[in-house]
Design an enzyme around this catalytic site. Structure first.
Site, PDB file in Angstrom:
ATOM      1  N   LYS A 192      -2.609  -2.102  -3.070  1.00  8.29           N
ATOM      2  CA  LYS A 192      -3.578  -1.132  -2.616  1.00  8.29           C
ATOM      3  C   LYS A 192      -3.189   0.329  -2.549  1.00  8.29           C
ATOM      4  O   LYS A 192      -2.521   0.941  -1.837  1.00  8.29           O
ATOM      5  CB  LYS A 192      -3.836  -1.550  -1.192  1.00  8.29           C
ATOM      6  CG  LYS A 192      -4.727  -0.711  -0.182  1.00  8.29           C
ATOM      7  CD  LYS A 192      -5.418  -1.037   1.060  1.00  8.29           C
ATOM      8  CE  LYS A 192      -6.200  -0.336   1.604  1.00  8.29           C
ATOM      9  NZ  LYS A 192      -6.719  -0.772   3.033  1.00  8.29           N
ATOM     10  N   GLU A 246       0.747  -1.256   0.003  1.00  9.85           N
ATOM     11  CA  GLU A 246      -0.049  -0.001  -0.006  1.00  9.85           C
ATOM     12  C   GLU A 246       0.883   1.409  -0.109  1.00  9.85           C
ATOM     13  O   GLU A 246       1.206   1.962   0.977  1.00  9.85           O
ATOM     14  CB  GLU A 246      -1.048   0.035   1.175  1.00  9.85           C
ATOM     15  CG  GLU A 246      -1.788   1.272   1.201  1.00  9.85           C
ATOM     16  CD  GLU A 246      -2.805   1.284   2.478  1.00  9.85           C
ATOM     17  OE1 GLU A 246      -2.677   0.422   3.276  1.00  9.85           O
ATOM     18  OE2 GLU A 246      -3.589   2.254   2.566  1.00  9.85           O
TER      19      GLU A 246
END
Ligand code: 13P
Length: 340
Positions: free
Chosen positions: A217, A175
């Site tokens: 992500k 992420e």
């Protein structure tokens, strides 16, 4: 034994996505404060139990990211919360980073910590039932930032984390979040997101991370919150896809977006618009925190009597985002009442 590919496939099943319920004790404090809920362990447990026991949530929620404390908690009936999820066919995951700290020599920039003894912690998390993990890096847009140094330091740590996860058979969610809080245009967000993803995939490659066994992500490409001109839903969808086609290899099975402070409805509309523009090389899904939880937290407000109202609001957002994962959401659906 489950392979990482199986875990990925379960998480990416059609019409479903991830609930990020991994707020640290400090972050949940901020969320609870907005609804005047005391930040005590029983409230944190009850809140998560309320979400996870929502009837039918498993139709639209395929995975849940937990915080360390939650992975160790049991429901009121004494069932570990991770088991409660797994028994419904929802894959439990765990946030493993230890938050951000100032990056040395880079005023205004942050680096994520938490690599120390990560291999050992992952073994323990796996024994507790976690099958995937999350590490969030934060890239800030401002005057003269981000620097290439900040992007590289964060990308390096993300790849170290991802490699350690794969050594333990845990699927890493990578992420790198470009924040949307500044006054920048969508064009700046596009460029910074391209630079960040380019560097992240370079590091993942150098550190031998298997792309088929991970999930990305990222933020969407949006206008900064304080920018006077806000991009339309259509523009966000097109620019986000243009950025990813340039930077995300087709070997990555899925992109699970964060909501990052977008309104609930925008987060859902953007995802649906991107999927409606398909077919894409990757599954495009969600891993939302605030955009799945905000109305539910407000409706529950820490009161036992509001349990089913909180669940109804969560079920509604889960369903609408499940439809967005298929490109089948439209704004009129927002008017439908939340059903208990
Ligand atoms: P938001 O969707 O609220 O941005 O949270 C997702 C997340 O897990 C951030 O790390």
């Amino acid at each position: 034994m489950t392979t990482m590919e199986q875990t990925v496939a379960e998480i990416l099943r059609a019409g479903a996505g991830i609930l990020a319920a991994d707020e640290s004790t400090g972050t949940i404090e901020k969320r609870f404060k907005s609804a005047n809920i005391p930040n005590v362990e029983t409230n944190r447990r009850d809140y998560r139990e309320m979400l996870f026991t929502t009837k039918g949530m498993e139709q639209h929620i395929s995975g849940v990211i937990l915080f360390d404390e939650t992975l160790r908690q049991k429901s009121r009936a004494g069932v570990p919360l991770a088991k409660l999820l797994a028994d419904k066919g929802v894959v439990p995951g765990i946030k493993v980073d230890a938050g951000t700290t100032a990056l040395h020599g880079a005023p205004g920039e942050l680096v994520t910590q938490g690599l120390d003894k990560l291999g050992e912690r992952l073994k323990e998390y796996k024994a507790l039932g976690a099958r995937f993990a999350k590490w969030r890096a934060v890239i800030t847009i401002g005057a003269g930032i981000p620097t290439p140094y900040c992007i590289e330091a964060n990308a390096h740590a993300l790849a170290r984390y991802a490699a350690l996860c794969q050594s333990e058979g845990i699927v890493p969610i990578v992420e790198p979040e470009v924040l949307m809080d500044a006054d920048n245009t969508i064009e700046t967000c596009f460029q910074v997101t391209c630079d960040t993803l380019h560097c992240t995939f370079d590091q993942l490659y150098k550190q031998r991370v298997v792309l088929e066994q991970m999930l990305l992500k990222p933020n969407m490409v949006v206008s900064g919150k304080k920018c006077a001109t806000q991009a339309s839903v259509e523009q966000v969808a097109r620019e986000t896809l243009r950025c990813f086609r340039r930077t995300v290899p087709a070997a990555v099975p899925g992109i699970v977006f964060l909501s990052g402070g977008q309104s609930d409805e925008h987060a859902t509309a953007h995802l649906s618009a991107m999927n409606a523009l398909g077919k894409h090389p990757w599954v495009l899904s969600f891993s939302y925190g605030r955009a799945l939880q905000a109305p539910s937290l407000k409706a529950w407000a820490g009161q036992e009597a509001n349990w089913s109202k909180g669940q109804a609001e969560f079920a509604k957002r889960a369903k609408l985002n499940g439809l967005a994962q298929l490109g089948k959401y439209n704004g009129a659906m927002e008017k439908e009442p939340a059903l208990v």
